[in-house]
Motif scaffolding. Structure first.
Motif, PDB file in Angstrom:
ATOM      1  N   GLY A  95       0.474   7.717  -4.619  1.00 16.72           N
ATOM      2  CA  GLY A  95       1.654   8.363  -4.143  1.00 16.72           C
ATOM      3  C   GLY A  95       2.594   7.188  -3.444  1.00 16.72           C
ATOM      4  O   GLY A  95       3.553   6.830  -3.475  1.00 16.72           O
ATOM      5  N   ALA A  96       1.539   6.141  -2.805  1.00 13.25           N
ATOM      6  CA  ALA A  96       2.240   5.045  -2.196  1.00 13.25           C
ATOM      7  C   ALA A  96       2.692   4.123  -3.042  1.00 13.25           C
ATOM      8  O   ALA A  96       3.798   3.368  -3.011  1.00 13.25           O
ATOM      9  N   VAL A  97       2.080   3.862  -4.173  1.00 13.31           N
ATOM     10  CA  VAL A  97       2.502   3.009  -5.315  1.00 13.31           C
ATOM     11  C   VAL A  97       3.693   3.375  -5.946  1.00 13.31           C
ATOM     12  O   VAL A  97       4.667   2.743  -6.069  1.00 13.31           O
ATOM     13  N   CYS A 130       7.441   1.685  -5.993  1.00 12.04           N
ATOM     14  CA  CYS A 130       8.351   1.389  -7.259  1.00 12.04           C
ATOM     15  C   CYS A 130       9.696   1.978  -7.219  1.00 12.04           C
ATOM     16  O   CYS A 130      10.562   1.446  -7.592  1.00 12.04           O
ATOM     17  N   GLN A 131       9.865   3.126  -6.732  1.00  8.39           N
ATOM     18  CA  GLN A 131      11.184   3.846  -6.514  1.00  8.39           C
ATOM     19  C   GLN A 131      11.997   2.832  -5.424  1.00  8.39           C
ATOM     20  O   GLN A 131      13.214   2.857  -6.023  1.00  8.39           O
ATOM     21  N   VAL A 132      11.487   2.500  -4.731  1.00  9.80           N
ATOM     22  CA  VAL A 132      12.261   1.678  -3.585  1.00  9.80           C
ATOM     23  C   VAL A 132      12.767   0.349  -4.215  1.00  9.80           C
ATOM     24  O   VAL A 132      13.836  -0.013  -4.094  1.00  9.80           O
ATOM     25  N   SER A 133      11.778  -0.526  -5.002  1.00 10.43           N
ATOM     26  CA  SER A 133      12.159  -1.630  -5.722  1.00 10.43           C
ATOM     27  C   SER A 133      13.145  -1.472  -6.621  1.00 10.43           C
ATOM     28  O   SER A 133      14.029  -2.197  -7.063  1.00 10.43           O
ATOM     29  N   GLU A 134      13.001  -0.416  -7.490  1.00  8.83           N
ATOM     30  CA  GLU A 134      13.991  -0.037  -8.628  1.00  8.83           C
ATOM     31  C   GLU A 134      15.366   0.349  -8.187  1.00  8.83           C
ATOM     32  O   GLU A 134      16.294  -0.003  -8.704  1.00  8.83           O
ATOM     33  N   LEU A 135      15.312   0.912  -6.804  1.00 11.67           N
ATOM     34  CA  LEU A 135      16.728   1.247  -6.458  1.00 11.67           C
ATOM     35  C   LEU A 135      17.486  -0.125  -5.692  1.00 11.67           C
ATOM     36  O   LEU A 135      18.798  -0.353  -5.645  1.00 11.67           O
ATOM     37  N   ARG A 136      16.591  -1.159  -5.550  1.00 13.32           N
ATOM     38  CA  ARG A 136      17.155  -2.449  -5.039  1.00 13.32           C
ATOM     39  C   ARG A 136      18.017  -3.113  -6.373  1.00 13.32           C
ATOM     40  O   ARG A 136      18.900  -3.802  -5.996  1.00 13.32           O
ATOM     41  N   TYR A 179      -1.276   0.772 -12.102  1.00 17.70           N
ATOM     42  CA  TYR A 179      -0.413   0.708 -10.918  1.00 17.70           C
ATOM     43  C   TYR A 179       0.076  -0.583 -10.459  1.00 17.70           C
ATOM     44  O   TYR A 179       1.013  -0.672  -9.978  1.00 17.70           O
ATOM     45  N   ALA A 180      -0.394  -1.867 -10.911  1.00 24.07           N
ATOM     46  CA  ALA A 180       0.302  -3.196 -10.835  1.00 24.07           C
ATOM     47  C   ALA A 180       1.510  -2.998 -11.603  1.00 24.07           C
ATOM     48  O   ALA A 180       2.560  -3.645 -11.248  1.00 24.07           O
ATOM     49  N   GLY A 181       1.673  -2.390 -12.765  1.00 20.60           N
ATOM     50  CA  GLY A 181       2.974  -2.616 -13.585  1.00 20.60           C
ATOM     51  C   GLY A 181       3.910  -1.788 -12.785  1.00 20.60           C
ATOM     52  O   GLY A 181       5.268  -2.219 -12.883  1.00 20.60           O
ATOM     53  N   LEU A 182       3.468  -0.615 -11.879  1.00 19.97           N
ATOM     54  CA  LEU A 182       4.726  -0.095 -11.350  1.00 19.97           C
ATOM     55  C   LEU A 182       5.275  -0.863 -10.258  1.00 19.97           C
ATOM     56  O   LEU A 182       6.287  -0.459  -9.692  1.00 19.97           O
ATOM     57  N   VAL A 183       4.585  -1.906  -9.716  1.00 15.87           N
ATOM     58  CA  VAL A 183       4.739  -2.437  -8.452  1.00 15.87           C
ATOM     59  C   VAL A 183       4.971  -4.086  -8.881  1.00 15.87           C
ATOM     60  O   VAL A 183       5.332  -4.955  -7.763  1.00 15.87           O
ATOM     61  N   HIS A 184       4.850  -4.532 -10.075  1.00 18.21           N
ATOM     62  CA  HIS A 184       4.834  -5.836 -10.059  1.00 18.21           C
ATOM     63  C   HIS A 184       6.029  -6.778  -9.729  1.00 18.21           C
ATOM     64  O   HIS A 184       6.026  -8.028  -9.472  1.00 18.21           O
ATOM     65  N   ASP A 185       7.392  -5.920  -9.757  1.00 16.56           N
ATOM     66  CA  ASP A 185       8.544  -6.628  -9.346  1.00 16.56           C
ATOM     67  C   ASP A 185       8.908  -6.123  -7.803  1.00 16.56           C
ATOM     68  O   ASP A 185      10.015  -6.623  -7.815  1.00 16.56           O
ATOM     69  N   LEU A 186       8.008  -5.995  -7.224  1.00 16.54           N
ATOM     70  CA  LEU A 186       8.291  -5.463  -5.847  1.00 16.54           C
ATOM     71  C   LEU A 186       8.681  -6.586  -4.873  1.00 16.54           C
ATOM     72  O   LEU A 186       9.684  -6.353  -3.993  1.00 16.54           O
ATOM     73  N   GLY A 187       8.354  -7.692  -5.217  1.00 15.49           N
ATOM     74  CA  GLY A 187       8.913  -8.922  -4.472  1.00 15.49           C
ATOM     75  C   GLY A 187      10.245  -9.080  -4.397  1.00 15.49           C
ATOM     76  O   GLY A 187      10.926  -9.873  -3.852  1.00 15.49           O
ATOM     77  N   LYS A 188      11.010  -8.488  -5.649  1.00  7.70           N
ATOM     78  CA  LYS A 188      12.203  -8.720  -5.714  1.00  7.70           C
ATOM     79  C   LYS A 188      13.255  -8.009  -4.649  1.00  7.70           C
ATOM     80  O   LYS A 188      14.329  -8.294  -4.519  1.00  7.70           O
ATOM     81  N   LEU A 189      12.555  -7.227  -3.964  1.00  4.29           N
ATOM     82  CA  LEU A 189      12.892  -6.830  -2.551  1.00  4.29           C
ATOM     83  C   LEU A 189      13.888  -7.774  -1.556  1.00  4.29           C
ATOM     84  O   LEU A 189      14.687  -7.443  -0.947  1.00  4.29           O
ATOM     85  N   LEU A 197      -9.125  12.214  -3.794  1.00  2.00           N
ATOM     86  CA  LEU A 197      -8.256  12.127  -2.266  1.00  2.00           C
ATOM     87  C   LEU A 197      -7.461  10.852  -2.148  1.00  2.00           C
ATOM     88  O   LEU A 197      -6.372  10.520  -2.233  1.00  2.00           O
ATOM     89  N   ILE A 198      -8.455   9.736  -2.376  1.00  2.79           N
ATOM     90  CA  ILE A 198      -7.945   8.343  -1.932  1.00  2.79           C
ATOM     91  C   ILE A 198      -6.988   7.854  -3.039  1.00  2.79           C
ATOM     92  O   ILE A 198      -5.964   7.281  -2.991  1.00  2.79           O
ATOM     93  N   HIS A 199      -7.365   8.198  -4.270  1.00  2.00           N
ATOM     94  CA  HIS A 199      -6.816   7.746  -5.728  1.00  2.00           C
ATOM     95  C   HIS A 199      -5.049   8.547  -5.221  1.00  2.00           C
ATOM     96  O   HIS A 199      -4.372   7.840  -5.782  1.00  2.00           O
TER      97      HIS A 199
END
Length: 450
Positions: free
Chosen positions: A267-269, A273-279, A313-323, A260-262
């Motif tokens: 889902g959060a990750v 990822c989708q938010v950062s790639e839209l940017r 999961y790190a790969g999915l958000v590694h460029d999140l800071g580009k927001l 459940l936690i996983h």
């Protein structure tokens, strides 16, 4: 005397009683054991001592003293049987302690119990969360009506009324034996067993801290087994089976909680990822590609599932800071100015700041923070070197570099896979962890082969 010596079941001869008279060598008398008929068709175990009283030229007198040792023999046989049972039950119990395969251990335990008790069928019932007694596992004795086709279960869910009627006692015995042929059983109970072709059943309640966890039912056991089995041994077996069931339930509950936690974190990750790639539409799909490559590389290296999930999961958000980086800088079709490049180099720190408060079960924030560090200290943001860079970040940096080199950017065309692998090989040991880079190169080359 002669009828005693010649009767059926006798295990000694006249020479044993009169050794001298039969021409045997005389020696100091010593006690012997034998079996003699009791006159009613049975056998009596005896100990006897034969010795000469007197001897004359034409006559020799002998005396033979007999002692009935039947009770002692019965106790010896019982002790021997109990020793065997204790050894077998200890093996059953230890299996639950040392084995991680609950189902396999349980099936072997029931087969052993069938062998020990000579029962036809063994069934383990467990107490469900709703309070119903549910059959967990049925095992048929290999000696009982073998069949090559699948067999329907003898017991099914929703039929626990019979068992509950037996187990509703203030103080349950260690072993409860129910014989459907004995007076006193209700008609409904006899019918319940008769429909299943069962004459008697031995029930071992599984209690833990006074709470019923379930029970083990043995159909049509050898009735001597209940006496031979010894209450302390059965009590220990009952406790260990109950503990094994509780441990299984706790592990299953923990597994479901982890899932459940996983699922929630996953889902959060994915959402991040989708938010950062839209940017930054120019790199759409890059994080997903890096995630897949990094997870495959971790698997190729034989690393644990935990590390594989971390790099995935790190790969999915590694460029999140580009927001936090202006879109016009991210999509600029030519070289960045020094000031712009310095801002872009801040994205690992921005990503770390976003992820740190979220409390993921993997060190995503640290991996993202370090994924642009280089082995020789020329990376950013801190200029870390060698193994001071976490393993997951060293894996991610290789996957990130390869996908970046083989993808189009507004300011350059992509390289071929062969060119990108050549650059990785050239920079292995200086920019990238040599072992990780070479493993990655081998993995991609295997994929590229026709």
């Amino acid at each position: 005397m002669l009828p005693l010596l010649s009767g059926a079941g006798t295990t000694f001869s006249e020479e044993d009683i009169f050794p001298g008279a039969m021409g045997g060598e005389e020696s100091a008398p010593r006690p012997r054991e034998a079996s003699v008929p009791d006159g009613d068709g049975g056998i009596v175990h005896v100990s006897f001592l034969s010795f000469q009283l007197s001897s004359e030229e034409e006559r020799a007198d002998y005396c033979a003293l007999f002692e009935d040792i039947g009770e002692r023999k019965a106790l010896q046989n019982l002790l021997a049987r109990r020793t065997v049972l204790q050894t077998r039950m200890a093996a059953i119990s230890s299996g639950f302690v040392v084995s991680g395969d609950f189902r396999g251990t349980l099936e072997r335990a029931l087969l052993d119990m069938l062998s020990i008790s000579k029962a036809r069928l063994a069934v383990l019932f467990v107490m469900s969360y709703t309070g119903a007694l549910v059959p967990e596992l049925e095992v048929l004795s290999p000696d009982a009506s073998p069949s090559s086709s699948p067999r329907a279960p003898i017991f099914s869910e929703g039929e626990d009324f019979f068992w509950k009627s037996l187990l509703k006692k203030d103080r349950l015995p260690t072993l409860l034996v129910v014989d459907s042929t004995v007076e006193g059983m209700s008609y409904g109970g006899r019918e319940f067993l008769r429909r299943r072709n069962i004459s008697s059943v031995a029930i071992l309640p599984l209690l833990l801290k006074g709470s019923l966890q379930g029970f083990l039912a043995l159909a049509d056991p050898d009735m001597h087994w209940a006496y031979d089995a010894d209450e302390p041994v059965l009590s220990v077996l009952s406790s260990l089976l109950a503990i094994a069931l509780e441990r299984r339930n706790e592990e299953e509950s923990l597994r479901m909680s982890h899932k459940l936690i996983h699922d929630r974190f996953s889902g959060a990750v994915s959402a991040l990822c989708q938010v950062s790639e839209l940017r930054d539409m120019s790199t759409a799909g890059h994080q997903k590609n890096v995630s897949a490559l990094a997870e495959s590389l971790a698997g190729e290296m034989g690393l644990s599932d935990e590390i594989r999930m971390a790099v995935r999961y790190a790969g999915l958000v590694h460029d999140l800071g580009k927001l936090y980086i202006p879109a016009e800088i991210l999509g600029k079709p030519h070289s960045l100015s020094d000031a712009e490049y310095m801002l872009v180099k801040k994205h690992p720190e921005y990503g770390h700041d976003i992820l740190s408060p979220l409390g993921f079960p993997w060190p995503l924030a640290d991996i993202v923070l370090q994924h642009h560090e280089r082995m020789n200290g020329t990376g950013y943001p801190f200029g870390l070197t060698g193994e001071s860079i976490c393993l997951e970040a060293r894996i991610l940096s290789v996957a990130d570099a390869f996908d970046a080199m083989t993808s189009d950017r507004p300011y350059r065309k992509r390289k071929s896979a062969a060119e990108a692998l050549g650059e990785l090989a050239e920079l292995a040991g200086s920019f990238y962890d040599r072992d990780i880079a070479m493993t990655f190169i081998g993995m991609i080359e295997k994929r590229e082969r026709p």
